[in-house]
Design an enzyme around this catalytic site. Structure first.
Site, PDB file in Angstrom:
ATOM      1  N   THR A  98       0.829  -1.206   0.000  1.00 22.53           N
ATOM      2  CA  THR A  98       0.000   0.000   0.000  1.00 22.53           C
ATOM      3  C   THR A  98       0.861   1.253   0.000  1.00 22.53           C
ATOM      4  OG1 THR A  98      -1.780  -1.176   1.114  1.00 22.53           O
ATOM      5  CG2 THR A  98      -1.870   1.222   1.198  1.00 22.53           C
ATOM      6  N   CYS A  99       1.947   1.222   0.753  1.00 15.58           N
ATOM      7  CA  CYS A  99       2.831   2.392   0.838  1.00 15.58           C
ATOM      8  C   CYS A  99       3.485   2.693  -0.511  1.00 15.58           C
ATOM      9  CB  CYS A  99       3.894   2.170   1.906  1.00 15.58           C
ATOM     10  SG  CYS A  99       3.199   1.815   3.535  1.00 15.58           S
ATOM     11  N   SER A 100       3.967   1.655  -1.173  1.00 14.91           N
ATOM     12  CA  SER A 100       4.681   1.828  -2.441  1.00 14.91           C
ATOM     13  C   SER A 100       3.768   1.992  -3.649  1.00 14.91           C
ATOM     14  CB  SER A 100       5.592   0.629  -2.691  1.00 14.91           C
ATOM     15  OG  SER A 100       6.665   0.620  -1.784  1.00 14.91           O
TER      16      SER A 100
END
Length: 160
Positions: A48-50
């Site tokens: 999700t972060c990337s």
């Protein structure tokens, strides 16, 4: 207790990767006299972060700066080498300041720490974004459910 709008950020030292290697960078260096968009992620290189959180800030980099922001920074409870690699891998080097909060000192100090030990991930940061003006929080968005719903670049652009 989570930091609130109107409060000053604590003076915490982060690490960042430079061309000369790892460097300590004090919060005052980052925030004093500047308008900063800071967003926090549970972990560099995580899906999700990337794939969802960071890309919005990269895509909207120029639009955010055009609204009077001096610096866009991302912080994660990761070591400086991981954050440096994420900066290179993501294409964000030179656009976003990648801050390592290796021991979670910042996350704990602002009440945005998240114990994910049950999932085998240890101490992490909650997913959030904030606008900081001269060290004072003027907008704060903390995710209450999985995904990027409240802390993405689109929300920050609305708030600037």
């Amino acid at each position: 207790m989570t930091i609130s709008v109107g409060e000053k950020l604590p003076d915490v030292t982060f690490k960042t990767m430079t061309a000369d290697g790892a460097k300590d960078i004090n919060g005052k260096e980052i925030f004093a006299g500047k308008k900063v968009v800071l967003f926090g992620v549970p972990g560099a290189f995580t899906p999700t972060c990337s794939n969802n959180h960071l890309p919005g800030y990269l895509e909207n980099h120029d639009a955010i700066l055009a609204r009077g922001v001096d610096t866009i920074a991302v912080v994660s409870v990761n070591d400086v080498h991981v954050m440096g690699a994420w900066a290179r891998f993501s294409g964000g080097e030179g656009k976003i300041l990648y801050l390592a909060d290796g021991s979670g000192d910042f996350a704990k100090a602002v009440g945005l720490d998240n114990d994910l030990s049950a999932a085998g991930m240890g101490l992490r940061s909650k997913r959030f974004s904030m606008i900081v003006d001269d060290g004072k929080v003027v907008a704060l968005n903390v995710e209450t459910k999985p995904g990027v719903n409240e802390s993405g670049a689109a929300k920050i652009l609305e708030q600037l």
